[in-house]
Design a protein around this motif. Sequence first.
Motif, PDB file in Angstrom:
ATOM      1  N   LYS A   1       0.857  -1.186   0.000  1.00  0.00           N
ATOM      2  CA  LYS A   1       0.000   0.000   0.000  1.00  0.00           C
ATOM      3  C   LYS A   1       0.890   1.232   0.000  1.00  0.00           C
ATOM      4  CE  LYS A   1      -3.986  -2.124   2.274  1.00  0.00           C
ATOM      5  NZ  LYS A   1      -3.551  -3.484   1.958  1.00  0.00           N
ATOM      6  N   ILE A   2       0.877   1.948  -1.117  1.00  0.00           N
ATOM      7  CA  ILE A   2       1.790   3.076  -1.265  1.00  0.00           C
ATOM      8  C   ILE A   2       1.030   4.372  -1.536  1.00  0.00           C
ATOM      9  CG2 ILE A   2       3.659   1.590  -2.056  1.00  0.00           C
ATOM     10  CD1 ILE A   2       2.163   3.844  -4.613  1.00  0.00           C
ATOM     11  N   LEU A   3       1.657   5.472  -1.138  1.00  0.00           N
ATOM     12  CA  LEU A   3       1.143   6.811  -1.399  1.00  0.00           C
ATOM     13  C   LEU A   3       2.235   7.632  -2.061  1.00  0.00           C
ATOM     14  CD1 LEU A   3      -0.531   7.689   2.043  1.00  0.00           C
ATOM     15  CD2 LEU A   3      -1.708   6.988  -0.036  1.00  0.00           C
ATOM     16  N   ILE A   4       1.848   8.602  -2.847  1.00  0.00           N
ATOM     17  CA  ILE A   4       2.802   9.520  -3.458  1.00  0.00           C
ATOM     18  C   ILE A   4       2.538  10.908  -2.885  1.00  0.00           C
ATOM     19  CG2 ILE A   4       3.687  10.496  -5.601  1.00  0.00           C
ATOM     20  CD1 ILE A   4       2.457   8.070  -7.032  1.00  0.00           C
ATOM     21  N   ILE A   5       3.553  11.481  -2.271  1.00  0.00           N
ATOM     22  CA  ILE A   5       3.440  12.824  -1.697  1.00  0.00           C
ATOM     23  C   ILE A   5       4.663  13.616  -2.124  1.00  0.00           C
ATOM     24  CG2 ILE A   5       3.314  14.180   0.425  1.00  0.00           C
ATOM     25  CD1 ILE A   5       1.953  11.781   1.747  1.00  0.00           C
ATOM     26  N   ASP A   6       4.436  14.704  -2.834  1.00  0.00           N
ATOM     27  CA  ASP A   6       5.518  15.548  -3.345  1.00  0.00           C
ATOM     28  C   ASP A   6       6.533  14.731  -4.128  1.00  0.00           C
ATOM     29  OD1 ASP A   6       4.280  17.693  -2.114  1.00  0.00           O
ATOM     30  OD2 ASP A   6       5.457  17.491  -0.268  1.00  0.00           O
ATOM     31  N   ASN A   7       6.019  13.848  -4.992  1.00  0.00           N
ATOM     32  CA  ASN A   7       6.842  13.000  -5.864  1.00  0.00           C
ATOM     33  C   ASN A   7       7.793  12.083  -5.098  1.00  0.00           C
ATOM     34  OD1 ASN A   7       5.814  13.673  -8.398  1.00  0.00           O
ATOM     35  ND2 ASN A   7       7.063  15.531  -8.503  1.00  0.00           N
ATOM     36  N   LYS A   8       7.414  11.771  -3.873  1.00  0.00           N
ATOM     37  CA  LYS A   8       8.140  10.765  -3.093  1.00  0.00           C
ATOM     38  C   LYS A   8       7.172   9.645  -2.764  1.00  0.00           C
ATOM     39  CE  LYS A   8      11.418  14.033  -1.061  1.00  0.00           C
ATOM     40  NZ  LYS A   8      12.568  13.550  -1.856  1.00  0.00           N
ATOM     41  N   ILE A   9       7.683   8.419  -2.763  1.00  0.00           N
ATOM     42  CA  ILE A   9       6.841   7.245  -2.550  1.00  0.00           C
ATOM     43  C   ILE A   9       6.989   6.752  -1.115  1.00  0.00           C
ATOM     44  CG2 ILE A   9       6.342   4.890  -3.323  1.00  0.00           C
ATOM     45  CD1 ILE A   9       7.549   5.606  -6.009  1.00  0.00           C
ATOM     46  N   TYR A  10       5.835   6.501  -0.502  1.00  0.00           N
ATOM     47  CA  TYR A  10       5.808   6.045   0.888  1.00  0.00           C
ATOM     48  C   TYR A  10       5.013   4.751   0.979  1.00  0.00           C
ATOM     49  CZ  TYR A  10       7.381  10.816   1.734  1.00  0.00           C
ATOM     50  OH  TYR A  10       8.087  11.991   1.708  1.00  0.00           O
ATOM     51  N   ASP A  11       5.573   3.782   1.681  1.00  0.00           N
ATOM     52  CA  ASP A  11       4.913   2.491   1.884  1.00  0.00           C
ATOM     53  C   ASP A  11       4.218   2.512   3.244  1.00  0.00           C
ATOM     54  OD1 ASP A  11       4.134  -0.115   2.289  1.00  0.00           O
ATOM     55  OD2 ASP A  11       5.989  -0.994   1.528  1.00  0.00           O
TER      56      ASP A  11
ATOM     57  N   HIS B   1       8.569   6.153   6.455  1.00  0.00           N
ATOM     58  CA  HIS B   1       7.975   5.207   5.505  1.00  0.00           C
ATOM     59  C   HIS B   1       8.363   5.512   4.058  1.00  0.00           C
ATOM     60  CE1 HIS B   1       5.536   3.772   8.854  1.00  0.00           C
ATOM     61  NE2 HIS B   1       5.333   5.034   9.151  1.00  0.00           N
ATOM     62  N   TYR B   2       9.369   6.359   3.882  1.00  0.00           N
ATOM     63  CA  TYR B   2       9.873   6.707   2.549  1.00  0.00           C
ATOM     64  C   TYR B   2      10.608   5.519   1.936  1.00  0.00           C
ATOM     65  CZ  TYR B   2      13.090   8.769  -0.860  1.00  0.00           C
ATOM     66  OH  TYR B   2      13.824   9.033  -1.991  1.00  0.00           O
ATOM     67  N   ILE B   3      10.302   5.202   0.669  1.00  0.00           N
ATOM     68  CA  ILE B   3      10.983   4.090  -0.002  1.00  0.00           C
ATOM     69  C   ILE B   3      11.635   4.498  -1.318  1.00  0.00           C
ATOM     70  CG2 ILE B   3       9.494   2.334   1.026  1.00  0.00           C
ATOM     71  CD1 ILE B   3       7.974   2.183  -1.617  1.00  0.00           C
ATOM     72  N   GLY B   4      11.410   5.699  -1.786  1.00  0.00           N
ATOM     73  CA  GLY B   4      12.055   6.122  -3.026  1.00  0.00           C
ATOM     74  C   GLY B   4      11.361   7.304  -3.651  1.00  0.00           C
ATOM     75  N   ASP B   5      11.909   7.761  -4.769  1.00  0.00           N
ATOM     76  CA  ASP B   5      11.346   8.882  -5.505  1.00  0.00           C
ATOM     77  C   ASP B   5      10.522   8.389  -6.673  1.00  0.00           C
ATOM     78  OD1 ASP B   5      12.591  10.718  -3.862  1.00  0.00           O
ATOM     79  OD2 ASP B   5      14.402  10.797  -5.100  1.00  0.00           O
ATOM     80  N   ASN B   6       9.486   9.130  -6.982  1.00  0.00           N
ATOM     81  CA  ASN B   6       8.645   8.817  -8.134  1.00  0.00           C
ATOM     82  C   ASN B   6       9.151   9.610  -9.327  1.00  0.00           C
ATOM     83  OD1 ASN B   6       6.467   7.843  -9.687  1.00  0.00           O
ATOM     84  ND2 ASN B   6       5.276   9.678  -9.232  1.00  0.00           N
ATOM     85  N   LEU B   7      10.001   8.980 -10.138  1.00  0.00           N
ATOM     86  CA  LEU B   7      10.587   9.670 -11.279  1.00  0.00           C
ATOM     87  C   LEU B   7       9.562   9.931 -12.363  1.00  0.00           C
ATOM     88  CD1 LEU B   7      14.006   7.814 -11.543  1.00  0.00           C
ATOM     89  CD2 LEU B   7      13.407   9.875 -10.263  1.00  0.00           C
ATOM     90  N   ASP B   8       8.529   9.089 -12.403  1.00  0.00           N
ATOM     91  CA  ASP B   8       7.424   9.318 -13.331  1.00  0.00           C
ATOM     92  C   ASP B   8       6.405  10.180 -12.608  1.00  0.00           C
ATOM     93  OD1 ASP B   8       5.446   9.322 -15.193  1.00  0.00           O
ATOM     94  OD2 ASP B   8       4.952   7.185 -15.026  1.00  0.00           O
ATOM     95  N   SER B   9       6.536  11.496 -12.747  1.00  0.00           N
ATOM     96  CA  SER B   9       5.722  12.423 -11.962  1.00  0.00           C
ATOM     97  C   SER B   9       4.347  12.652 -12.550  1.00  0.00           C
ATOM     98  CB  SER B   9       6.438  13.778 -11.836  1.00  0.00           C
ATOM     99  OG  SER B   9       6.672  14.328 -13.122  1.00  0.00           O
ATOM    100  N   THR B  10       4.009  11.965 -13.635  1.00  0.00           N
ATOM    101  CA  THR B  10       2.687  12.127 -14.237  1.00  0.00           C
ATOM    102  C   THR B  10       1.667  11.363 -13.422  1.00  0.00           C
ATOM    103  OG1 THR B  10       3.655  12.306 -16.425  1.00  0.00           O
ATOM    104  CG2 THR B  10       1.304  11.823 -16.310  1.00  0.00           C
ATOM    105  N   ARG B  11       0.745  12.052 -12.841  1.00  0.00           N
ATOM    106  CA  ARG B  11      -0.275  11.405 -12.030  1.00  0.00           C
ATOM    107  C   ARG B  11      -1.274  10.671 -12.891  1.00  0.00           C
ATOM    108  NH1 ARG B  11      -2.990  15.908  -8.519  1.00  0.00           N
ATOM    109  NH2 ARG B  11      -4.689  14.662  -9.307  1.00  0.00           N
ATOM    110  N   LYS B  12      -1.815   9.592 -12.366  1.00  0.00           N
ATOM    111  CA  LYS B  12      -2.896   8.905 -13.030  1.00  0.00           C
ATOM    112  C   LYS B  12      -4.108   9.827 -13.075  1.00  0.00           C
ATOM    113  CE  LYS B  12      -5.800   4.792 -12.799  1.00  0.00           C
ATOM    114  NZ  LYS B  12      -6.153   3.579 -12.029  1.00  0.00           N
TER     115      LYS B  12
END
Length: 498
Positions: free
Chosen positions: A15-25, A67-78
Motif C-alpha cells: 500500500k503506497i502513497l505519493i506525496i511531493d513526488n516521493k513514494i511512501y509504503d 515510511h519513505y521508499i524512493g522517488d517517483n521519477l514518473d511524476s505524471t499522475r494517473k
Amino acid sequence: MSALGSVQRIPHDRKILIIDNKIYDVTEFHHEHPGGSQVLLTHIGKDASDVFHAMHPESAYETLANHYIGDNLDSTRKGDDAVLPNKKLFTNDIRQLRDRLAGEGYFQANGLYYIYKFISTLALCFVSLLILCYYGQQSTMAIVLSAFLLGLFWQQCGWLSHDFGHHQVFRHRGWNDLAVIFLGNFCQGFALSWWKNKHNTHHASTNVNGHDPDIDTAPVLLWDEYASANFYGALSYTSNNSNNNNNNNNNNGTSTSSDTTSTTTASTDDKPELGPGVIDRFMAENVLPYQTRYYFFVLAFARASWATQSLLHLVTEGALNKATALRCYELGCLVLHWILFISATARWIDGLHNQLLFFVLSQSFTGYMLAMVFALNHNGMPVMTQEQAEAMEFFEIQVITSRNVKAGPIGTWFMGGLNYQIEHHVFPTLPRHHLAAVQPMVEAICRKHQISYHATSFIRGTLESLDALDVAQKVSRNWSRNPLRIVRRIISRLVFVI
C-alpha cells in the motif's frame, strides 16, 4: 533504496502513497495512522500531496519520513490527462494562498479566543444543571429549558471538539487529542477514535460515492442516485444469488445415486447466501421511497445514533492507534459521561415521566442542532464516482461539493464556523476565527478560474437538501415498483417456501 521509475514497479500487495513526488509504503503503518486507517486507504496508489498538506501539522512530516521508499521519477499522475489546465492553475493558486496565509500567521490560533470558547461552552452545561438541580422537581418548564441548554452545550462541544480534532488550536497533536477526549468523550459522549476515523475520511474523499462515510446513510436515508442504485442493486443481487443457489441445490437433489457423494459435498460447501435483511427489505419497499416525509423526524435520533456508534466502534475496533491504554481511557470517559448524565437525571428530577421527558428532549435537541448543520454542509451538493474524483484536483472537489451558509454573528456562533464550509475544507487546520477573513480570498480565486462556489441561506440550503432527498426517493420508488423486480420477489419467496 534507489529511486523508483514509477509506481507500477512496486509489488501489488504493498500500500503506497505519493506525496511531493516521493513514494511512501504505508502497508504496516495505516493500521496505526493517528487519523484513522480508512483515510489512507482511499488514496492508495494516488498522489496524496494536497490532501496530506491540507490535513497534517508539521510534526507529521517526521512520521512520514519513516515510511519513505524512493522517488517517483514518473511524476505524471494517473488521471492527469483528464484534468483541465485551468483546474491545475486553480490548484496552484490555492497552494500559493495557503503558503501566504501560513507566512502571515493565519494558521496560528488565538489563545484568548479558545479560552473564551472553552469557558463559555462549559458555562452552558453549568447553567443547565443548575436549573435542573434547583427546579427539576418543581417545574416542567425548567426541565424543558434545562434540556435545551444541555442540548446546546453538547452541540457547541461538538464544534469545539471539531476545532481541536483538526489541530487548529495546539501545535502538538497530543494536546489537541486530550482536549477532544475531554470535550468529546467525557462531555459529549462521542469517541475521539470513532470521530477521527470517520471525519478524516470524509475530508479526504468528500462526497465521493463509496468512500465518504457521511453520505453512506442507508438504509435510513439515501442522498443521491448512486446511493439508491447501490442499495437497491445490492438487494437485487443478493436475492438473485440466493435464488440461483437454491435452484442449484434443487438440481443437485435430483441426481442419480452414483453422484451421491458429489451431491453431498456440493450441498455442504455451496450453502446458499443469506438474502437481504428483513429491515433492509422493509425500508427499501415501504420507507425510503417516502424519505422526505420523515427526514425531520429522523434528525431527532442523530445524537443517539452517533453516541451508539462511538461506543460500538471502541468495543469492536478499538482506539485509532490500537493502543489498549487509549481504548480503555476513551471507554472510561464514555461510561463516566453516561453515569453522570443518568445520575443527574434520576437525582434532580422527580418522577419517571419527567425523567424520560428530560432524556428524550436533551437527546432530540442535540440531534436537531447538530444534524441540521451537518446536512447543510454537503448534502444536495454534487456527488461523484471514484473514477470522476480521481480525474479531478483535490481542492476542486472540496469547493464544488461544499456549501457555504450566509449567516451573521449569531448564525456563525450557532454553526460553529461551519457556515464557512468551503474554506474549512480547503484549509482544515485553519482556526475557526480566521475563516471569515479568508472567505473572500478563496471565493475570488474560484471566480477567477470559474470554479463553482455555492453560498446560500440556511433555509434555502435546507430546501436544497430536501430536493436531493426527493430525487433519491423518486429513484427508490422506481426501483421498488419495477414490475420485474416485484415478480422476482414473489418467485424468490415461492422458491424459499418450496
